[in-house]
Write a protein that holds these residues in place. Structure first.
Motif, PDB file in Angstrom:
ATOM      1  N   LEU A  42     -24.964 -38.400  37.770  1.00 50.23           N
ATOM      2  CA  LEU A  42     -24.467 -38.576  39.130  1.00 50.23           C
ATOM      3  C   LEU A  42     -24.102 -40.034  39.407  1.00 50.23           C
ATOM      4  O   LEU A  42     -23.034 -40.326  39.963  1.00 50.23           O
ATOM      5  CB  LEU A  42     -25.515 -38.092  40.137  1.00 50.23           C
ATOM      6  CG  LEU A  42     -25.128 -38.159  41.606  1.00 50.23           C
ATOM      7  CD1 LEU A  42     -23.940 -37.237  41.880  1.00 50.23           C
ATOM      8  CD2 LEU A  42     -26.304 -37.775  42.476  1.00 50.23           C
ATOM      9  N   ILE A  43     -24.943 -40.957  38.979  1.00 50.79           N
ATOM     10  CA  ILE A  43     -24.669 -42.385  39.175  1.00 50.79           C
ATOM     11  C   ILE A  43     -23.436 -42.800  38.386  1.00 50.79           C
ATOM     12  O   ILE A  43     -22.573 -43.531  38.894  1.00 50.79           O
ATOM     13  CB  ILE A  43     -25.900 -43.231  38.788  1.00 50.79           C
ATOM     14  CG1 ILE A  43     -27.018 -43.003  39.808  1.00 50.79           C
ATOM     15  CG2 ILE A  43     -25.555 -44.713  38.708  1.00 50.79           C
ATOM     16  CD1 ILE A  43     -28.353 -43.570  39.403  1.00 50.79           C
ATOM     17  N   SER A  44     -23.320 -42.335  37.156  1.00 54.17           N
ATOM     18  CA  SER A  44     -22.154 -42.675  36.337  1.00 54.17           C
ATOM     19  C   SER A  44     -20.861 -42.143  36.952  1.00 54.17           C
ATOM     20  O   SER A  44     -19.846 -42.846  36.999  1.00 54.17           O
ATOM     21  CB  SER A  44     -22.309 -42.102  34.928  1.00 54.17           C
ATOM     22  OG  SER A  44     -23.394 -42.706  34.274  1.00 54.17           O
ATOM     23  N   GLU A  45     -20.917 -40.919  37.432  1.00 55.93           N
ATOM     24  CA  GLU A  45     -19.726 -40.336  38.062  1.00 55.93           C
ATOM     25  C   GLU A  45     -19.368 -41.067  39.351  1.00 55.93           C
ATOM     26  O   GLU A  45     -18.194 -41.309  39.628  1.00 55.93           O
ATOM     27  CB  GLU A  45     -19.955 -38.845  38.334  1.00 55.93           C
ATOM     28  CG  GLU A  45     -20.008 -38.022  37.070  1.00 55.93           C
ATOM     29  CD  GLU A  45     -20.516 -36.606  37.290  1.00 55.93           C
ATOM     30  OE1 GLU A  45     -20.865 -36.263  38.440  1.00 55.93           O
ATOM     31  OE2 GLU A  45     -20.571 -35.848  36.314  1.00 55.93           O
ATOM     32  N   ALA A  46     -20.372 -41.441  40.124  1.00 52.15           N
ATOM     33  CA  ALA A  46     -20.122 -42.169  41.367  1.00 52.15           C
ATOM     34  C   ALA A  46     -19.506 -43.536  41.075  1.00 52.15           C
ATOM     35  O   ALA A  46     -18.561 -43.969  41.748  1.00 52.15           O
ATOM     36  CB  ALA A  46     -21.419 -42.327  42.160  1.00 52.15           C
ATOM     37  N   MET A  47     -20.016 -44.217  40.049  1.00 48.87           N
ATOM     38  CA  MET A  47     -19.461 -45.525  39.674  1.00 48.87           C
ATOM     39  C   MET A  47     -18.015 -45.385  39.210  1.00 48.87           C
ATOM     40  O   MET A  47     -17.162 -46.211  39.555  1.00 48.87           O
ATOM     41  CB  MET A  47     -20.331 -46.180  38.595  1.00 48.87           C
ATOM     42  CG  MET A  47     -21.664 -46.662  39.131  1.00 48.87           C
ATOM     43  SD  MET A  47     -22.799 -47.276  37.869  1.00 48.87           S
ATOM     44  CE  MET A  47     -21.831 -48.476  37.017  1.00 48.87           C
ATOM     45  N   ALA A  48     -17.734 -44.354  38.439  1.00 49.63           N
ATOM     46  CA  ALA A  48     -16.362 -44.123  37.972  1.00 49.63           C
ATOM     47  C   ALA A  48     -15.438 -43.824  39.153  1.00 49.63           C
ATOM     48  O   ALA A  48     -14.312 -44.335  39.213  1.00 49.63           O
ATOM     49  CB  ALA A  48     -16.333 -42.971  36.967  1.00 49.63           C
ATOM     50  N   ALA A  49     -15.918 -43.025  40.087  1.00 49.39           N
ATOM     51  CA  ALA A  49     -15.108 -42.697  41.262  1.00 49.39           C
ATOM     52  C   ALA A  49     -14.837 -43.943  42.095  1.00 49.39           C
ATOM     53  O   ALA A  49     -13.704 -44.181  42.528  1.00 49.39           O
ATOM     54  CB  ALA A  49     -15.804 -41.630  42.105  1.00 49.39           C
ATOM     55  N   LEU A  50     -15.861 -44.760  42.315  1.00 48.35           N
ATOM     56  CA  LEU A  50     -15.678 -45.985  43.089  1.00 48.35           C
ATOM     57  C   LEU A  50     -14.731 -46.960  42.386  1.00 48.35           C
ATOM     58  O   LEU A  50     -13.881 -47.576  43.036  1.00 48.35           O
ATOM     59  CB  LEU A  50     -17.031 -46.653  43.347  1.00 48.35           C
ATOM     60  CG  LEU A  50     -17.945 -45.932  44.327  1.00 48.35           C
ATOM     61  CD1 LEU A  50     -19.319 -46.597  44.376  1.00 48.35           C
ATOM     62  CD2 LEU A  50     -17.329 -45.906  45.714  1.00 48.35           C
ATOM     63  N   ALA A  51     -14.870 -47.094  41.075  1.00 47.73           N
ATOM     64  CA  ALA A  51     -13.977 -47.983  40.328  1.00 47.73           C
ATOM     65  C   ALA A  51     -12.536 -47.491  40.394  1.00 47.73           C
ATOM     66  O   ALA A  51     -11.599 -48.283  40.537  1.00 47.73           O
ATOM     67  CB  ALA A  51     -14.438 -48.085  38.872  1.00 47.73           C
ATOM     68  N   THR A  52     -12.355 -46.179  40.317  1.00 51.29           N
ATOM     69  CA  THR A  52     -11.015 -45.604  40.405  1.00 51.29           C
ATOM     70  C   THR A  52     -10.399 -45.874  41.775  1.00 51.29           C
ATOM     71  O   THR A  52      -9.248 -46.303  41.884  1.00 51.29           O
ATOM     72  CB  THR A  52     -11.064 -44.090  40.143  1.00 51.29           C
ATOM     73  OG1 THR A  52     -11.608 -43.865  38.835  1.00 51.29           O
ATOM     74  CG2 THR A  52      -9.692 -43.457  40.244  1.00 51.29           C
ATOM     75  N   LEU A  53     -11.173 -45.623  42.833  1.00 53.90           N
ATOM     76  CA  LEU A  53     -10.676 -45.863  44.185  1.00 53.90           C
ATOM     77  C   LEU A  53     -10.363 -47.338  44.413  1.00 53.90           C
ATOM     78  O   LEU A  53      -9.344 -47.687  44.993  1.00 53.90           O
ATOM     79  CB  LEU A  53     -11.691 -45.377  45.219  1.00 53.90           C
ATOM     80  CG  LEU A  53     -11.818 -43.869  45.353  1.00 53.90           C
ATOM     81  CD1 LEU A  53     -13.001 -43.528  46.257  1.00 53.90           C
ATOM     82  CD2 LEU A  53     -10.537 -43.274  45.896  1.00 53.90           C
ATOM     83  N   TRP A  54     -11.235 -48.213  43.924  1.00 53.36           N
ATOM     84  CA  TRP A  54     -11.017 -49.650  44.094  1.00 53.36           C
ATOM     85  C   TRP A  54      -9.752 -50.100  43.370  1.00 53.36           C
ATOM     86  O   TRP A  54      -8.937 -50.837  43.924  1.00 53.36           O
ATOM     87  CB  TRP A  54     -12.223 -50.439  43.599  1.00 53.36           C
ATOM     88  CG  TRP A  54     -12.041 -51.915  43.743  1.00 53.36           C
ATOM     89  CD1 TRP A  54     -12.032 -52.641  44.897  1.00 53.36           C
ATOM     90  CD2 TRP A  54     -11.823 -52.842  42.699  1.00 53.36           C
ATOM     91  NE1 TRP A  54     -11.820 -53.964  44.631  1.00 53.36           N
ATOM     92  CE2 TRP A  54     -11.693 -54.118  43.277  1.00 53.36           C
ATOM     93  CE3 TRP A  54     -11.727 -52.732  41.309  1.00 53.36           C
ATOM     94  CZ2 TRP A  54     -11.474 -55.256  42.537  1.00 53.36           C
ATOM     95  CZ3 TRP A  54     -11.503 -53.880  40.580  1.00 53.36           C
ATOM     96  CH2 TRP A  54     -11.383 -55.122  41.183  1.00 53.36           C
ATOM     97  N   ALA A  55      -9.566 -49.642  42.122  1.00 55.15           N
ATOM     98  CA  ALA A  55      -8.375 -50.017  41.359  1.00 55.15           C
ATOM     99  C   ALA A  55      -7.111 -49.474  42.023  1.00 55.15           C
ATOM    100  O   ALA A  55      -6.096 -50.158  42.103  1.00 55.15           O
ATOM    101  CB  ALA A  55      -8.480 -49.496  39.925  1.00 55.15           C
TER     102      ALA A  55
END
Length: 82
Positions: A42-55
């Motif tokens: 869950l943490i890994s997926e959340a980090m990936a989602a946040l990084a995607t949105l930020w980029a």
């Protein structure tokens, strides 16, 4: 309801949810019944989602203000002022 009031309500609700979650976790009550591996995923997926949105947000002119600034810069560059 104007945009500022709506955003204030949303931010306040998110803050309340986060505090409720934190209190439940501190009392030993797991609001999300997941094991350690599930938490890691869950943490890994959340980090990936946040990084995607930020980029996406960073590389695209999403707001009106950002698009207007881009136009001004393009005009100034075209006129040789930059």
């Amino acid at each position: 309801m104007n945009k500022e009031v709506r955003n204030l309500i949303i931010r306040t609700l998110v803050l309340v949810i986060v505090w409720i979650n934190m209190i439940l976790v501190n009392k030993g009550i797991s609001p999300l019944p997941i094991d350690e591996n599930g938490a890691t995923e869950l943490i890994s997926e959340a980090m990936a989602a946040l990084a995607t949105l930020w980029a996406w947000w960073k590389d695209n002119d999403v707001t009106k203000k950002a698009r207007a600034k881009k136009e001004v810069i393009a005009t100034l560059e075209h006129e040789g002022e930059i």
